[in-house]
Design a protein around this motif. Structure first.
Motif, PDB file in Angstrom:
ATOM      1  N   UNK A 159      -8.567  14.946  -6.862  1.00  0.00           N
ATOM      2  CA  UNK A 159      -7.269  14.275  -6.866  1.00  0.00           C
ATOM      3  C   UNK A 159      -7.448  12.821  -7.318  1.00  0.00           C
ATOM      4  N   UNK A 160      -6.414  12.305  -7.984  1.00  0.00           N
ATOM      5  CA  UNK A 160      -6.407  10.912  -8.409  1.00  0.00           C
ATOM      6  C   UNK A 160      -5.055  10.297  -8.105  1.00  0.00           C
ATOM      7  N   UNK A 161      -5.082   9.183  -7.381  1.00  0.00           N
ATOM      8  CA  UNK A 161      -3.859   8.465  -7.076  1.00  0.00           C
ATOM      9  C   UNK A 161      -3.736   7.278  -8.022  1.00  0.00           C
ATOM     10  N   UNK A 162      -2.515   7.010  -8.471  1.00  0.00           N
ATOM     11  CA  UNK A 162      -2.270   5.874  -9.359  1.00  0.00           C
ATOM     12  C   UNK A 162      -0.859   5.374  -9.097  1.00  0.00           C
ATOM     13  N   UNK A 163      -0.536   4.223  -9.681  1.00  0.00           N
ATOM     14  CA  UNK A 163       0.798   3.674  -9.480  1.00  0.00           C
ATOM     15  C   UNK A 163       1.236   2.887 -10.696  1.00  0.00           C
TER      16      UNK A 163
ATOM     17  N   UNK B 195       5.895  -1.349 -12.240  1.00  0.00           N
ATOM     18  CA  UNK B 195       7.109  -1.622 -13.009  1.00  0.00           C
ATOM     19  C   UNK B 195       8.183  -0.570 -12.727  1.00  0.00           C
ATOM     20  N   UNK B 196       7.730   0.626 -12.361  1.00  0.00           N
ATOM     21  CA  UNK B 196       8.653   1.724 -12.050  1.00  0.00           C
ATOM     22  C   UNK B 196       8.732   1.993 -10.554  1.00  0.00           C
ATOM     23  N   UNK B 197       8.008   1.211  -9.758  1.00  0.00           N
ATOM     24  CA  UNK B 197       7.967   1.434  -8.300  1.00  0.00           C
ATOM     25  C   UNK B 197       7.628   2.891  -7.989  1.00  0.00           C
ATOM     26  N   UNK B 198       6.647   3.419  -8.685  1.00  0.00           N
ATOM     27  CA  UNK B 198       6.306   4.827  -8.555  1.00  0.00           C
ATOM     28  C   UNK B 198       4.811   4.996  -8.349  1.00  0.00           C
ATOM     29  N   UNK B 199       4.460   5.908  -7.466  1.00  0.00           N
ATOM     30  CA  UNK B 199       3.061   6.273  -7.242  1.00  0.00           C
ATOM     31  C   UNK B 199       2.897   7.747  -7.593  1.00  0.00           C
ATOM     32  N   UNK B 200       1.735   8.086  -8.109  1.00  0.00           N
ATOM     33  CA  UNK B 200       1.464   9.442  -8.565  1.00  0.00           C
ATOM     34  C   UNK B 200       0.249  10.016  -7.847  1.00  0.00           C
ATOM     35  N   UNK B 201       0.213  11.328  -7.770  1.00  0.00           N
ATOM     36  CA  UNK B 201      -0.977  12.015  -7.276  1.00  0.00           C
ATOM     37  C   UNK B 201      -1.270  13.160  -8.235  1.00  0.00           C
ATOM     38  N   UNK B 202      -2.292  12.977  -9.045  1.00  0.00           N
ATOM     39  CA  UNK B 202      -2.740  14.034  -9.946  1.00  0.00           C
ATOM     40  C   UNK B 202      -3.700  14.932  -9.191  1.00  0.00           C
ATOM     41  N   UNK B 203      -3.356  16.199  -9.101  1.00  0.00           N
ATOM     42  CA  UNK B 203      -4.159  17.146  -8.339  1.00  0.00           C
ATOM     43  C   UNK B 203      -4.722  18.198  -9.292  1.00  0.00           C
ATOM     44  N   UNK B 204      -6.025  18.222  -9.415  1.00  0.00           N
ATOM     45  CA  UNK B 204      -6.710  19.183 -10.278  1.00  0.00           C
ATOM     46  C   UNK B 204      -7.574  20.121  -9.443  1.00  0.00           C
ATOM     47  N   UNK B 205      -7.985  21.212 -10.043  1.00  0.00           N
ATOM     48  CA  UNK B 205      -8.856  22.187  -9.372  1.00  0.00           C
ATOM     49  C   UNK B 205      -8.314  22.552  -7.992  1.00  0.00           C
ATOM     50  N   UNK B 206      -7.048  22.850  -7.954  1.00  0.00           N
ATOM     51  CA  UNK B 206      -6.399  23.115  -6.671  1.00  0.00           C
ATOM     52  C   UNK B 206      -6.964  24.363  -6.009  1.00  0.00           C
ATOM     53  N   UNK B 207      -6.991  24.311  -4.692  1.00  0.00           N
ATOM     54  CA  UNK B 207      -7.516  25.406  -3.874  1.00  0.00           C
ATOM     55  C   UNK B 207      -6.428  25.882  -2.918  1.00  0.00           C
TER      56      UNK B 207
ATOM     57  N   UNK C  36      -2.088  -3.602  -5.933  1.00  0.00           N
ATOM     58  CA  UNK C  36      -2.531  -3.879  -7.297  1.00  0.00           C
ATOM     59  C   UNK C  36      -3.053  -2.643  -8.010  1.00  0.00           C
ATOM     60  N   UNK C  37      -3.357  -1.612  -7.232  1.00  0.00           N
ATOM     61  CA  UNK C  37      -3.983  -0.431  -7.811  1.00  0.00           C
ATOM     62  C   UNK C  37      -5.485  -0.546  -7.920  1.00  0.00           C
TER      63      UNK C  37
ATOM     64  N   UNK D 190       0.833  -1.196   0.000  1.00  0.00           N
ATOM     65  CA  UNK D 190       0.000   0.000   0.000  1.00  0.00           C
ATOM     66  C   UNK D 190       0.874   1.255   0.000  1.00  0.00           C
ATOM     67  N   UNK D 191       0.459   2.225  -0.820  1.00  0.00           N
ATOM     68  CA  UNK D 191       1.138   3.515  -0.851  1.00  0.00           C
ATOM     69  C   UNK D 191       0.127   4.599  -0.516  1.00  0.00           C
ATOM     70  N   UNK D 192       0.596   5.626   0.130  1.00  0.00           N
ATOM     71  CA  UNK D 192      -0.303   6.711   0.494  1.00  0.00           C
ATOM     72  C   UNK D 192       0.339   8.071   0.325  1.00  0.00           C
ATOM     73  N   UNK D 193      -0.514   9.067   0.198  1.00  0.00           N
ATOM     74  CA  UNK D 193      -0.092  10.457   0.223  1.00  0.00           C
ATOM     75  C   UNK D 193      -0.736  11.129   1.432  1.00  0.00           C
ATOM     76  N   UNK D 194       0.058  11.871   2.155  1.00  0.00           N
ATOM     77  CA  UNK D 194      -0.402  12.656   3.283  1.00  0.00           C
ATOM     78  C   UNK D 194       0.062  14.094   3.062  1.00  0.00           C
ATOM     79  N   UNK D 195      -0.492  15.010   3.821  1.00  0.00           N
ATOM     80  CA  UNK D 195      -0.042  16.393   3.726  1.00  0.00           C
ATOM     81  C   UNK D 195      -0.066  17.041   5.095  1.00  0.00           C
TER      82      UNK D 195
END
Length: 125
Positions: A64-68, A71-83, A50-51, A29-34
């Motif tokens: 926001x959308x999280x994805x991974x 194969x690249x051992x990478x997780x992403x956080x797409x952040x739209x409509x930022x406030x 598994x995603x 499991x991967x997570x984003x915190x702030x």
């Protein structure tokens, strides 16, 4: 496992940013915190190994959308409509002990074993 977060920056309200977190080894499991100034660290989004399972904090749902890419051992956080209230240092985190996860466990700081150094996101009004 080392986590390297990147992609933060300064953006105007309504804009978008994409954060990345590269892991040096296998993770579950991967997570984003702030963490905003003067506030406690809070959960933003989590994703299973598994995603196939994702979970979001209410303030970011639909924006926001999280994805991974395992194969690249990478997780992403797409952040739209930022406030402006999204302004914070964003941290990625990894659970390396088990692939078992639920929406509840994804949101718990103690469930994660490793943390990245943080990347700063500033949203101007």
């Amino acid at each position: 496992v080392q986590l390297q977060a990147s992609g933060g920056g300064l953006v105007q309200a309504g804009g978008s940013l994409r954060l990345s977190c590269a892991a040096s080894g296998r993770t579950f499991t991967m997570g984003w915190f702030r963490q905003a100034p003067g506030k406690e660290r809070e959960f933003v989004a989590g994703i299973s190994w598994s995603g196939g399972s994702t979970h979001y904090a209410d303030p970011v749902k639909g924006r926001f959308t999280i994805s991974r890419d395992n194969a690249k051992n990478t997780v992403y956080l797409q952040m739209n409509s930022l406030k402006p209230e999204d302004t914070a240092v964003y941290y990625c985190a990894a659970d390396i002990r088990t692939s078992f996860t639920t929406a509840q466990t994804m949101g718990r700081i103690k469930e994660y074993d490793y943390w990245g150094q943080g990347t700063k996101v500033t949203v101007s009004s």
